[in-house]
Design a protein around this motif. Structure first.
Motif, PDB file in Angstrom:
ATOM      1  N   ALA A 218     -14.800  -8.795  -2.415  1.00  0.00           N
ATOM      2  CA  ALA A 218     -14.871  -7.354  -2.144  1.00  0.00           C
ATOM      3  C   ALA A 218     -14.588  -6.533  -3.401  1.00  0.00           C
ATOM      4  CB  ALA A 218     -13.893  -6.974  -1.030  1.00  0.00           C
ATOM      5  N   VAL A 219     -13.600  -6.930  -4.183  1.00  0.00           N
ATOM      6  CA  VAL A 219     -13.274  -6.195  -5.412  1.00  0.00           C
ATOM      7  C   VAL A 219     -14.436  -6.302  -6.396  1.00  0.00           C
ATOM      8  CG1 VAL A 219     -11.769  -6.191  -7.453  1.00  0.00           C
ATOM      9  CG2 VAL A 219     -10.779  -6.276  -5.156  1.00  0.00           C
TER      10      VAL A 219
ATOM     11  N   LEU B 234       0.834  -1.201   0.000  1.00  0.00           N
ATOM     12  CA  LEU B 234       0.000   0.000   0.000  1.00  0.00           C
ATOM     13  C   LEU B 234       0.864   1.244   0.000  1.00  0.00           C
ATOM     14  CD1 LEU B 234      -2.739  -1.076   2.566  1.00  0.00           C
ATOM     15  CD2 LEU B 234      -2.762  -1.292   0.071  1.00  0.00           C
ATOM     16  N   ARG B 235       0.311   2.345  -0.438  1.00  0.00           N
ATOM     17  CA  ARG B 235       1.069   3.590  -0.533  1.00  0.00           C
ATOM     18  C   ARG B 235       1.159   4.319   0.800  1.00  0.00           C
ATOM     19  NH1 ARG B 235       1.712   0.706  -3.894  1.00  0.00           N
ATOM     20  NH2 ARG B 235       1.236   0.861  -6.083  1.00  0.00           N
ATOM     21  N   TRP B 236       0.469   3.820   1.803  1.00  0.00           N
ATOM     22  CA  TRP B 236       0.526   4.434   3.128  1.00  0.00           C
ATOM     23  C   TRP B 236       1.142   3.453   4.123  1.00  0.00           C
ATOM     24  CZ3 TRP B 236      -3.016   1.599   6.073  1.00  0.00           C
ATOM     25  CH2 TRP B 236      -4.105   1.043   5.382  1.00  0.00           C
ATOM     26  N   ASP B 237       1.711   4.015   5.177  1.00  0.00           N
ATOM     27  CA  ASP B 237       2.378   3.211   6.198  1.00  0.00           C
ATOM     28  C   ASP B 237       1.368   2.619   7.177  1.00  0.00           C
ATOM     29  OD1 ASP B 237       4.943   3.726   5.208  1.00  0.00           O
ATOM     30  OD2 ASP B 237       5.076   5.611   6.312  1.00  0.00           O
ATOM     31  N   SER B 238       1.771   1.558   7.821  1.00  0.00           N
ATOM     32  CA  SER B 238       0.940   0.929   8.846  1.00  0.00           C
ATOM     33  C   SER B 238       0.635   1.925   9.953  1.00  0.00           C
ATOM     34  CB  SER B 238       1.676  -0.274   9.454  1.00  0.00           C
ATOM     35  OG  SER B 238       1.948  -1.240   8.476  1.00  0.00           O
TER      36      SER B 238
ATOM     37  N   GLY C 212      -8.049   0.220  -5.099  1.00  0.00           N
ATOM     38  CA  GLY C 212      -7.084  -0.276  -4.129  1.00  0.00           C
ATOM     39  C   GLY C 212      -7.807  -1.083  -3.062  1.00  0.00           C
ATOM     40  N   TYR C 213      -7.097  -1.992  -2.411  1.00  0.00           N
ATOM     41  CA  TYR C 213      -7.740  -2.810  -1.381  1.00  0.00           C
ATOM     42  C   TYR C 213      -6.703  -3.449  -0.471  1.00  0.00           C
ATOM     43  CZ  TYR C 213      -6.678  -6.159  -5.080  1.00  0.00           C
ATOM     44  OH  TYR C 213      -6.045  -6.871  -6.061  1.00  0.00           O
ATOM     45  N   ALA C 214      -7.174  -3.837   0.702  1.00  0.00           N
ATOM     46  CA  ALA C 214      -6.348  -4.558   1.678  1.00  0.00           C
ATOM     47  C   ALA C 214      -7.276  -5.406   2.530  1.00  0.00           C
ATOM     48  CB  ALA C 214      -5.581  -3.581   2.559  1.00  0.00           C
TER      49      ALA C 214
ATOM     50  N   GLY D  78     -10.864  -5.098   6.535  1.00  0.00           N
ATOM     51  CA  GLY D  78     -10.087  -4.584   5.418  1.00  0.00           C
ATOM     52  C   GLY D  78     -10.773  -3.383   4.801  1.00  0.00           C
ATOM     53  N   CYS D  79     -10.238  -2.971   3.660  1.00  0.00           N
ATOM     54  CA  CYS D  79     -10.830  -1.830   2.963  1.00  0.00           C
ATOM     55  C   CYS D  79     -10.717  -2.028   1.462  1.00  0.00           C
ATOM     56  CB  CYS D  79     -10.163  -0.526   3.370  1.00  0.00           C
ATOM     57  SG  CYS D  79      -8.451  -0.354   2.794  1.00  0.00           S
ATOM     58  N   VAL D  80     -11.582  -1.352   0.757  1.00  0.00           N
ATOM     59  CA  VAL D  80     -11.519  -1.289  -0.699  1.00  0.00           C
ATOM     60  C   VAL D  80     -11.883   0.139  -1.080  1.00  0.00           C
ATOM     61  CG1 VAL D  80     -13.897  -2.145  -0.981  1.00  0.00           C
ATOM     62  CG2 VAL D  80     -12.265  -2.363  -2.864  1.00  0.00           C
ATOM     63  N   SER D  81     -11.147   0.690  -2.033  1.00  0.00           N
ATOM     64  CA  SER D  81     -11.433   2.064  -2.432  1.00  0.00           C
ATOM     65  C   SER D  81     -11.410   2.204  -3.949  1.00  0.00           C
ATOM     66  CB  SER D  81     -10.437   3.040  -1.800  1.00  0.00           C
ATOM     67  OG  SER D  81      -9.128   2.766  -2.255  1.00  0.00           O
ATOM     68  N   VAL D  82     -12.233   3.126  -4.415  1.00  0.00           N
ATOM     69  CA  VAL D  82     -12.292   3.486  -5.821  1.00  0.00           C
ATOM     70  C   VAL D  82     -12.255   5.007  -5.868  1.00  0.00           C
ATOM     71  CG1 VAL D  82     -13.632   3.379  -7.952  1.00  0.00           C
ATOM     72  CG2 VAL D  82     -13.665   1.442  -6.366  1.00  0.00           C
ATOM     73  N   ARG D  83     -11.273   5.548  -6.599  1.00  0.00           N
ATOM     74  CA  ARG D  83     -11.133   6.998  -6.695  1.00  0.00           C
ATOM     75  C   ARG D  83     -11.181   7.404  -8.162  1.00  0.00           C
ATOM     76  NH1 ARG D  83      -9.308  11.201  -3.619  1.00  0.00           N
ATOM     77  NH2 ARG D  83      -8.478   9.848  -1.997  1.00  0.00           N
ATOM     78  N   PRO D  84     -12.278   8.084  -8.560  1.00  0.00           N
ATOM     79  CA  PRO D  84     -12.346   8.572  -9.939  1.00  0.00           C
ATOM     80  C   PRO D  84     -11.301   9.655 -10.184  1.00  0.00           C
ATOM     81  CG  PRO D  84     -14.507   8.633  -8.883  1.00  0.00           C
ATOM     82  CD  PRO D  84     -13.492   8.360  -7.816  1.00  0.00           C
ATOM     83  N   ASP D  85     -10.730   9.636 -11.382  1.00  0.00           N
ATOM     84  CA  ASP D  85      -9.849  10.719 -11.794  1.00  0.00           C
ATOM     85  C   ASP D  85     -10.715  11.931 -12.134  1.00  0.00           C
ATOM     86  OD1 ASP D  85      -7.543   9.254 -11.465  1.00  0.00           O
ATOM     87  OD2 ASP D  85      -7.234   8.848 -13.589  1.00  0.00           O
TER      88      ASP D  85
END
Length: 173
Positions: A106-107, A34-38, A90-92, A72-79
Motif C-alpha cells: 500500500a505504501v 496514530l495521531r487520532w483515537d480509535s 501515514g498508514y494503518a 486500512g488506510c494510507v494518506s499523503v498530505r502535501p505541505d
C-alpha cells in the motif's frame, strides 16, 4: 506455512465503509501510533469517514481486490507554501492482515500515486515513533531513507515522543 499476501487496491473512502472502518480503526492496537483515537461506534466511524477521510487531500482505503472491503488506510498530505515540495505519509492496516506485506504494498502504491497526483511534490516523508519497529521496516522495504532521530518531536496519545524521520525522493522511484 506462510500465508499468501492478498491482492489490494487503493480507493477513496465511501460512507458504506463504516462497518469495516470500525473493525480496524476501532482497534487500539492498530491506532496505537496514530495521531487520532480509535473509533468506538458505527456513528464515530461514519463521522471519521465524512469529516476526516473524504475531505482529506489524499486519503485512500486499502481495499481487498476480491471483495473491495476496507482493511486500512494510507494518506499523503502535501505541505503548503515553502513546504509544497514535500508531503507527509501515514498508514494503518487491520491487525488481521499484519505481517503479510499489505502495508508495504500500500505504501509503495501510495508513493507512486502521490507523485502523480501532486506534481510539485518531490519528497514524501514519514515520522515514525522509535518504538514502532514494524512501521520502520515497512518504510525501509519500500526504499525510504532513515534521515535521523527527532527528539521529543510530537504528541501521540497525550505523550511527547521521539520519532525517526524517513524520506523518499521522487528521483528514487
Amino acid at each position: 506455512m506462510t500465508m499468501e499476501s492478498p491482492k489490494i487496491f487503493l480507493r477513496p473512502f465511501n460512507l458504506s465503509d463504516a462497518e469495516e472502518v470500525l473493525k480496524w480503526a476501532g482497534d487500539d492496537e492498530v491506532t496505537r501510533y496514530l495521531r487520532w483515537d480509535s473509533v468506538k461506534t458505527i456513528e464515530e466511524a461514519q463521522q471519521h469517514i465524512l469529516q476526516k477521510a473524504i475531505p482529506h487531500p489524499w486519503r485512500r482505503s486499502i481495499s481487498l481486490l476480491d471483495d473491495g472491503r476496507s482493511i486500512g488506510c494510507v494518506s499523503v498530505r502535501p505541505d503548503s507554501g515553502d513546504g509544497s515540495c514535500r508531503a507527509n505519509l501515514g498508514y494503518a492496516v487491520s491487525k488481521e492482515f499484519w505481517g503479510r506485506g499489505i502495508a508495504t504494498t500500500a505504501v509503495r502504491m501510495a508513493v507512486d500515486q502521490a507523485f502523480e497526483a501532486f506534481p510539485a511534490v518531490v519528497r514524501v516523508q514519514a515520522v515514525v515513533e522509535v518504538e514502532n519497529k514494524a512501521s520502520q521496516k515497512v518504510l525501509e522495504k519500500v526504499g525510504f531513507e532513515k534521515e535521523g532521530l527527532l527528539k521529543k518531536y510530537g504528541f501521540c496519545k497525550g505523550v511527547v515522543r521521539d520519532m525517526f524521520l524517513y524520506s523518499f525522493l521522487k528521483h528514487d522511484k
